[in-house]
Design an enzyme around this catalytic site. Structure first.
Site, PDB file in Angstrom:
ATOM      1  CG  ASP A  15       8.254 -27.265 -53.448  1.00  0.00           C
ATOM      2  OD1 ASP A  15       7.427 -27.956 -52.840  1.00  0.00           O
ATOM      3  OD2 ASP A  15       9.294 -27.726 -53.959  1.00  0.00           O
ATOM      4  CG  HIS A  43      -1.274 -28.375 -50.565  1.00  0.00           C
ATOM      5  ND1 HIS A  43      -1.318 -29.592 -51.212  1.00  0.00           N
ATOM      6  CD2 HIS A  43      -2.424 -28.301 -49.853  1.00  0.00           C
ATOM      7  CE1 HIS A  43      -2.441 -30.219 -50.903  1.00  0.00           C
ATOM      8  NE2 HIS A  43      -3.123 -29.460 -50.082  1.00  0.00           N
TER       9      HIS A  43
END
Length: 426
Positions: A15, A43
């Site tokens: 992340d 993503h």
């Protein structure tokens, strides 16, 4: 140094914002290659003033000049692939430049159910899996009972392999009161899925080696983060694949060493699910402020991420094992208005400072952070275009990171959009 090859990897627990830099740099490359993981890691990319969230298809799909490759190291859920193709097309994004390896191992619905059951049986010791079937699929791969994309196109071959695969799984499902799977029904469903994904399927080993021989530029897009690597991460609270060293085996491209590796580093730390997190912020109000300002919720799971200070001791270890040559700092804008910023510069246990990253999870959980406290900045930096115009204390923060890690910071991201990126060092 081979400038034709670039690897972009997450340097923490995932992340970090890797997708933004794949999108940003994609104009400089001919191929964008995903080489490991599955649809367990999301993503987020902002393209044409729209926010896109993908789990499987590489971020380079938004640039029509790129050939976007899902290579053989990826475990592929064909249902997710088709959902993302439909999602992209409905938003005007072409997938004509997408290629999928015929060697990818396939995630079946019984892998997902096995994932859920195993996590359930662990009770309080659960790892915090995304329940996407990644681990059970990789287990089948190394147990030599896995089923690959190339097996989906012959119904009889597919049926026989599913029958073999389910022999033990159905016994376990039955033993623990779960529904068993009908091999014929599964074979029929996935044969049809195979026909739908067939236009994308190709021998990517041949494709990438041909590209390499012609000196085409190739960008390798990693999933997750290095501290989730099954060998180098906080085992067992990790993913099921190698985040670092899987480029050669995950693509079939025999590269001795990629010298240019861009490590993406969030300006603070986050982690989803269970596992040790030495620099976790204990002040809940501050953690909540950063979580909300940084939109720190899982792309796939929607779970709130745990928030911590930047851990430079951990990053020093990451640089050592990965060979990161340059850094991109993300979400630096989130720290604006935080008056005092801590950075973790070491670990101690029983008042003794450690000079190594513990391998034992039990030892790591007993570690305490050693902090350096830096002055923050109050300015909104989201519209700043030049590094020289950034607040002095922010530049000091970045210099501190560079000096500690002995790695240059090349990019500073001050917001989610592509144009909210400052190039510090060319």
């Amino acid at each position: 140094m081979n400038e034709n090859l670039l690897m972009i990897i997450g340097s923490q627990f995932g992340d970090e914002g890797k997708g933004k830099f794949v999108d940003l740099l994609s104009n400089q490359f001919d191929y964008i290659v995903r080489y490991q993981g599955g649809d367990n890691a999301g993503h987020t990319i902002v393209f044409d003033n729209k926010t896109f969230k993908l789990r499987l298809i590489p971020s380079g799909i938004f640039n029509p000049r790129n050939r976007v490759v899902i290579a053989n190291g990826v475990v592929l859920n064909p249902i997710t692939l088709l959902e993302e193709v439909k999602y992209l097309k409905s938003n005007g994004v072409s997938t004509d430049n997408l290629y999928v390896s015929d060697k990818c191992h396939v995630i079946f619905n019984f892998h997902i159910e096995m994932d859920k059951m195993l996590e359930e049986l662990k009770g309080s010791k659960k790892i915090g899996t995304t329940n996407k079937g990644i681990g059970p699929c990789y287990t089948d791969k190394v147990s030599r009972v896995g089923i690959r994309v190339c097996d989906l196109f012959d119904f009889n071959v597919l049926l026989a392999k599913i029958q073999d695969n389910l022999q033990i799984k159905n016994v376990l499902f039955s033993r623990y009161g779960k529904q068993i799977f009908n091999p014929y029904t599964i074979a029929k469903q996935y044969y049809e899925l195979g026909q739908q994904i067939k236009p994308f399927v190709i021998n990517t080993v041949a494709l990438l080696n041909y590209a390499y021989e012609r000196n085409n530029k190739i960008l390798f897009e990693g999933a997750q983060g290095i501290m989730l690597d099954i060998d180098y991460g906080t085992y067992p609270y990790v993913t099921s694949s190698n985040v670092i060293g899987l480029v050669s085996s995950g693509t079939g491209l025999a590269i001795n060493k990629i010298k240019r590796i861009l490590g993406v580093v969030k300006a603070y730390s986050t982690r989803v699910g269970s596992g040790p997190f030495v620099s976790e912020i204990e002040e809940e109000n501050l953690a909540h402020y950063i979580r909300e300002k940084g939109h720190e919720y899982g792309t796939v799971t929607k779970r709130p991420r745990r928030i911590g200070w930047l851990d430079l001791f951990l990053l020093k270890y990451v640089v050592t094992v990965s060979g990161i040559s340059e850094i991109a700092i993300t979400l630096i804008d989130v720290l604006s208005k935080v008056q005092k910023i801590k950075v973790c510069i070491g670990y101690k246990r029983n008042d003794k400072q450690l000079n190594y990253m513990p391998s034992s999870i039990e030892e790591l959980q007993k570690c305490e952070p050693i902090y350096e406290i830096l002055d923050g900045w109050s300015e909104d930096v989201s519209r700043i275009k030049s590094y020289d115009d950034l607040p002095l204390n922010l530049k000091r923060y970045i210099s501190y990171i560079e000096n500690f890690l002995k790695v240059r910071v090349r990019f500073v991201s001050v917001g989610p959009d592509r144009n909210q990126t400052i190039i510090k060092d060319n």
